[in-house]
Design a protein around this motif. Structure first.
Motif, PDB file in Angstrom:
ATOM      1  N   LEU A  39       0.778  -1.237  -0.013  1.00  0.00           N
ATOM      2  CA  LEU A  39       0.024  -0.171   0.099  1.00  0.00           C
ATOM      3  C   LEU A  39       0.801   1.263  -0.022  1.00  0.00           C
ATOM      4  N   ILE A  40       1.876   1.346   0.739  1.00  0.00           N
ATOM      5  CA  ILE A  40       2.864   2.381   0.769  1.00  0.00           C
ATOM      6  C   ILE A  40       3.404   2.715  -0.583  1.00  0.00           C
ATOM      7  N   ASN A  41       3.735   1.502  -1.307  1.00  0.00           N
ATOM      8  CA  ASN A  41       4.447   1.556  -2.570  1.00  0.00           C
ATOM      9  C   ASN A  41       3.355   2.281  -3.692  1.00  0.00           C
ATOM     10  N   LYS A  42       2.240   1.740  -3.506  1.00  0.00           N
ATOM     11  CA  LYS A  42       0.953   2.290  -4.232  1.00  0.00           C
ATOM     12  C   LYS A  42       0.768   3.681  -4.097  1.00  0.00           C
ATOM     13  N   THR A  44       2.881   6.216  -2.922  1.00  0.00           N
ATOM     14  CA  THR A  44       3.836   7.109  -3.263  1.00  0.00           C
ATOM     15  C   THR A  44       4.106   6.641  -4.700  1.00  0.00           C
ATOM     16  N   ASN A  45       3.556   5.575  -5.334  1.00  0.00           N
ATOM     17  CA  ASN A  45       3.825   5.429  -6.947  1.00  0.00           C
ATOM     18  C   ASN A  45       5.300   5.139  -6.859  1.00  0.00           C
ATOM     19  N   ARG A  46       5.815   4.426  -6.142  1.00  0.00           N
ATOM     20  CA  ARG A  46       7.049   3.834  -6.210  1.00  0.00           C
ATOM     21  C   ARG A  46       7.042   2.267  -6.059  1.00  0.00           C
ATOM     22  N   LYS A  47       7.562   1.650  -7.010  1.00  0.00           N
ATOM     23  CA  LYS A  47       7.554   0.228  -6.929  1.00  0.00           C
ATOM     24  C   LYS A  47       8.036  -0.406  -5.744  1.00  0.00           C
ATOM     25  N   SER A  48       9.375  -0.023  -5.300  1.00  0.00           N
ATOM     26  CA  SER A  48       9.726  -0.820  -4.172  1.00  0.00           C
ATOM     27  C   SER A  48      10.747   0.215  -3.202  1.00  0.00           C
ATOM     28  N   LEU A  49       9.783   1.303  -2.787  1.00  0.00           N
ATOM     29  CA  LEU A  49      10.113   2.479  -1.624  1.00  0.00           C
ATOM     30  C   LEU A  49      10.148   1.469  -0.417  1.00  0.00           C
ATOM     31  N   ALA A  50       8.937   0.854  -0.045  1.00  0.00           N
ATOM     32  CA  ALA A  50       8.886  -0.194   1.171  1.00  0.00           C
ATOM     33  C   ALA A  50       9.080  -1.436   0.757  1.00  0.00           C
ATOM     34  N   LYS A  51      10.110  -2.167   1.327  1.00  0.00           N
ATOM     35  CA  LYS A  51      10.337  -3.593   0.918  1.00  0.00           C
ATOM     36  C   LYS A  51       9.110  -4.463   1.141  1.00  0.00           C
ATOM     37  N   THR A  52       8.804  -5.344   0.249  1.00  0.00           N
ATOM     38  CA  THR A  52       7.737  -6.206   0.528  1.00  0.00           C
ATOM     39  C   THR A  52       8.314  -7.707   0.607  1.00  0.00           C
ATOM     40  N   VAL A 140      -7.650   1.786   7.866  1.00  0.00           N
ATOM     41  CA  VAL A 140      -7.447   1.704   6.463  1.00  0.00           C
ATOM     42  C   VAL A 140      -8.009  -0.016   6.024  1.00  0.00           C
ATOM     43  N   PHE A 141      -8.803  -0.245   5.674  1.00  0.00           N
ATOM     44  CA  PHE A 141      -8.906  -1.643   5.167  1.00  0.00           C
ATOM     45  C   PHE A 141      -8.119  -1.981   3.687  1.00  0.00           C
ATOM     46  N   THR A 142      -7.360  -2.944   3.970  1.00  0.00           N
ATOM     47  CA  THR A 142      -6.440  -3.204   2.719  1.00  0.00           C
ATOM     48  C   THR A 142      -7.212  -4.456   1.929  1.00  0.00           C
ATOM     49  N   LYS A 143      -6.692  -4.966   1.030  1.00  0.00           N
ATOM     50  CA  LYS A 143      -6.970  -6.011   0.141  1.00  0.00           C
ATOM     51  C   LYS A 143      -8.511  -6.163  -0.146  1.00  0.00           C
ATOM     52  N   SER A 144      -9.077  -5.042  -0.311  1.00  0.00           N
ATOM     53  CA  SER A 144     -10.443  -4.895  -0.755  1.00  0.00           C
ATOM     54  C   SER A 144     -10.885  -5.525  -2.160  1.00  0.00           C
ATOM     55  N   ASP A 145      -9.697  -5.642  -3.124  1.00  0.00           N
ATOM     56  CA  ASP A 145      -9.903  -6.293  -4.300  1.00  0.00           C
ATOM     57  C   ASP A 145     -10.219  -7.786  -4.168  1.00  0.00           C
ATOM     58  N   LYS A 146      -9.883  -8.568  -2.810  1.00  0.00           N
ATOM     59  CA  LYS A 146      -9.872  -9.831  -2.856  1.00  0.00           C
ATOM     60  C   LYS A 146     -11.300 -10.167  -2.219  1.00  0.00           C
ATOM     61  N   VAL A 175     -11.032   2.567   2.532  1.00  0.00           N
ATOM     62  CA  VAL A 175     -11.204   0.945   1.773  1.00  0.00           C
ATOM     63  C   VAL A 175     -10.223   1.254   0.810  1.00  0.00           C
ATOM     64  N   THR A 176      -9.069   0.524   0.796  1.00  0.00           N
ATOM     65  CA  THR A 176      -7.995   0.613  -0.243  1.00  0.00           C
ATOM     66  C   THR A 176      -7.563  -0.878  -1.087  1.00  0.00           C
ATOM     67  N   SER A 177      -7.118  -0.753  -1.815  1.00  0.00           N
ATOM     68  CA  SER A 177      -6.561  -1.677  -2.745  1.00  0.00           C
ATOM     69  C   SER A 177      -5.127  -1.368  -3.361  1.00  0.00           C
ATOM     70  N   SER A 178      -4.140  -2.209  -3.006  1.00  0.00           N
ATOM     71  CA  SER A 178      -2.746  -1.754  -3.480  1.00  0.00           C
ATOM     72  C   SER A 178      -2.473  -2.225  -4.987  1.00  0.00           C
ATOM     73  N   VAL A 179      -3.782  -3.063  -5.404  1.00  0.00           N
ATOM     74  CA  VAL A 179      -3.600  -3.451  -6.994  1.00  0.00           C
ATOM     75  C   VAL A 179      -4.459  -2.423  -7.648  1.00  0.00           C
ATOM     76  N   SER A 180      -5.396  -1.741  -7.493  1.00  0.00           N
ATOM     77  CA  SER A 180      -6.228  -1.081  -8.267  1.00  0.00           C
ATOM     78  C   SER A 180      -5.784   0.504  -7.769  1.00  0.00           C
ATOM     79  N   GLY A 181      -5.397   0.724  -6.401  1.00  0.00           N
ATOM     80  CA  GLY A 181      -5.181   2.228  -6.135  1.00  0.00           C
ATOM     81  C   GLY A 181      -6.405   2.684  -5.486  1.00  0.00           C
TER      82      GLY A 181
END
Length: 200
Positions: A39-42, A44-52, A140-146, A175-181
């Motif tokens: 979610l942090i990477n999404k 900030t629009n950075r692919k690897s700012l925070a290590k996943t 912040v609810f994550t993974k809503s796309d699932k 409500v968030t999704s790190s896939v769709s933004g």
């Protein structure tokens, strides 16, 4: 708010080591494997700012990222990581608590919660503690796309019901999704609005 720059500043193992307290900060925290780094990477629009990582418990320090040269996004260790030793969990707990209670420029905490699960005791206890200490937080609810479109409102309703047992009203939530933004623009707008209140 558009994120034009995002840079890693430093990792700290104690709040006293954090960068000079001149700019507003927002901390992100949640149970291990809640999708915090994604979610942090999404956001900030950075692919690897925070290590996943596929392995929970990757974040073990207080990590500061400077956004737009204006404010800090702070990545905190996840709580409830079962595989860490009791000593390690205690050490992380003290580090997180000290930072949350003593960091003067911390304007709010984003508590990440996996939308797919029923209200978890560890999340509820953490939210209660923040409330008792008077620390401003946002859920912040994550993974809503699932979740299917009809199951998502039910999941939020379950949390609302659980929160209203001890809270007067449901706290601010996204409500968030790190896939769709989904939800990212709303979180950034929220931060922008709170930043306007910052005086130091």
């Amino acid at each position: 708010m558009e994120v034009k720059s995002a840079e890693f500043i430093k990792s700290s193992t104690d709040y006293t080591q954090c960068p000079a307290a001149h700019q507003p900060e927002y901390a992100f925290i949640g149970r291990s494997n809640v999708g915090k780094s994604s979610l942090i990477n999404k956001l900030t629009n950075r692919k690897s700012l925070a290590k996943t990582s596929q392995n929970p418990g990757k974040t073990q320090t207080i990590n500061h990222f400077l956004i737009n040269d204006r404010w800090h996004l702070v990545d905190l260790p996840g709580y409830g990581y079962a595989k860490a030793s009791k000593t390690e969990r205690k050490k992380w707990g003290k580090m997180i608590n000290d930072y949350i209670l003593k960091r003067e420029v911390l304007l709010g905490i984003f508590v990440l919660i996996d939308a797919r699960h029923e209200p978890q005791k560890i999340d509820m206890e953490f939210l209660e503690w923040l409330g008792e200490e008077g620390i401003p937080f946002t859920m912040v609810f994550t993974k809503s796309d699932k979740l299917s479109s009809n199951k998502l409102p039910q999941a939020i309703a379950n949390y609302r019901k659980a929160m209203l047992r001890t809270w007067e009203e449901m706290p601010t939530h996204f409500v968030t999704s790190s896939v769709s933004g989904l939800g990212c623009d709303e979180i950034l707008k929220f931060i922008r609005d709170v930043n306007k209140t910052f005086q130091h």
